[in-house]
Scaffold this active site. Structure first.
Site, PDB file in Angstrom:
ATOM      1  N   SER A 140       0.828  -1.198   0.000  1.00 39.31           N
ATOM      2  CA  SER A 140       0.000   0.000   0.000  1.00 39.31           C
ATOM      3  C   SER A 140       0.867   1.254   0.000  1.00 39.31           C
ATOM      4  CB  SER A 140      -0.961  -0.045   1.197  1.00 39.31           C
ATOM      5  OG  SER A 140      -1.967   0.926   1.075  1.00 39.31           O
ATOM      6  N   SER A 141       0.865   2.061   1.060  1.00 43.77           N
ATOM      7  CA  SER A 141       1.748   3.220   1.112  1.00 43.77           C
ATOM      8  C   SER A 141       3.205   2.789   0.993  1.00 43.77           C
ATOM      9  CB  SER A 141       1.535   3.989   2.421  1.00 43.77           C
ATOM     10  OG  SER A 141       2.321   5.155   2.466  1.00 43.77           O
TER      11      SER A 141
END
Length: 298
Positions: A140-141
């Protein structure tokens, strides 16, 4: 800093506890290089290679370095393979990484990306890390930061594995297009609505280190078709980007690879860029540590 409440689901998906590693995760109090206040955590196996390859394993929003340590098997594999694992911990209040500022995106300009690179330098100098075998992975991030590191620091990282992210620079460009004074989370980018040509994406990545003419990191790009947080179209956009940067065209699909329900997308001869699409998989794609290690050559 760049936080969406919908990313809370990532913590639940990645919340599985890995089998106990042989040693403890250690916070490196001696690391003060900055420029941001990201925390450096390191895992050192008992039987460490000399010099030891380095994997930088980067957590998702709402996460921490400690959480990614317990929620993945990289440390367990380090026990048998002898590599070092660095687990950076985001300094932002939401636990997200700065993947939208021009500073973080640009080679040697600063930001979280430079802090992580400084962690690599610290591990080389203080723990016997191998500067010629450094790899990045994240969810994700953390996947976004993996792309940023591969784009802005191709002289440091040899390969990356990005789980459910967006193209390198997507948040920055989408924020600028929307007229945001401070680049950050952008719904168009997150939703997969930021569409560019392969050349445009490639030019964006090259612009962050314009004078670099060396070898670029090889990349694995993972995404699930049922991702409602960072939309599935980001998969195609990221593959367009790296196919242009690495100068490898799409070659073929392999069904049910590396497991049932996944499609492997081969670019060129498969040594520089591969995509993995998970049918019905949401946010985020489960970590495939064995595939990553094979890609890294470990």
């Amino acid at each position: 800093m760049y936080f969406s409440s919908s990313l809370l689901a990532t913590a639940l998906v990645l919340g599985r506890i890995a089998d106990a590693a042989q040693n403890q995760l250690t916070k490196v109090s001696g690391f003060t290089a900055g420029p941001t206040k990201a925390g450096m955590y390191i895992y050192l196996p008992t039987k460490k290679l000399n010099p030891a390859p380095i994997i930088v394993a980067i957590h998702y929003c709402t996460g921490t370095g400690q959480g990614y340590f317990t929620g993945s098997k990289y440390a367990n594999l380090a026990d048998s393979k002898g590599f070092i694992v660095i687990y950076p911990s985001s300094p932002s209040s939401g636990g997200c990484w700065d993947v939208a500022s021009k500073t973080s995106l640009t080679h040697d300009a600063g930001g979280d990306s430079k802090t992580i690179v400084n962690m690599v330098d610290y591990a080389v100098k203080n723990y016997g890390g191998d500067r010629d075998r450094v790899y990045a992975t994240g969810s994700s991030s953390g996947a976004m930061m993996t792309n940023v590191l591969a784009g802005a620091y191709p002289d440091v990282f040899k390969a990356g594995s990005s789980y459910s992210g967006v193209p390198d620079g997507c948040f920055y460009v989408a924020s600028a297009t929307a007229g945001m004074a401070t680049p950050g989370w952008n719904n168009d980018c997150a939703g997969g609505k930021s569409v560019k040509t392969a050349q445009q994406w490639g030019d964006l990545t090259r612009s962050y280190y314009p004078n670099y003419n060396g070898t670029r990191p090889k990349m694995l790009i993972w995404h699930g078709t049922a991702d409602n947080t960072l939309g599935y179209p980001n998969f195609a956009e990221a593959l367009k980007q790296w196919s242009n940067v690495l100068n490898v065209p799409f070659t073929k699909d392999n069904a049910n690879t590396p497991q049932s329900g996944y499609t492997q997308k081969i670019y060129g001869d498969g040594t520089k860029l591969i995509g993995y699409s998970g049918q019905g998989v949401g946010h985020t794609v489960p970590i495939h540590e064995d595939v990553d290690l094979a890609w890294f050559g470990l």
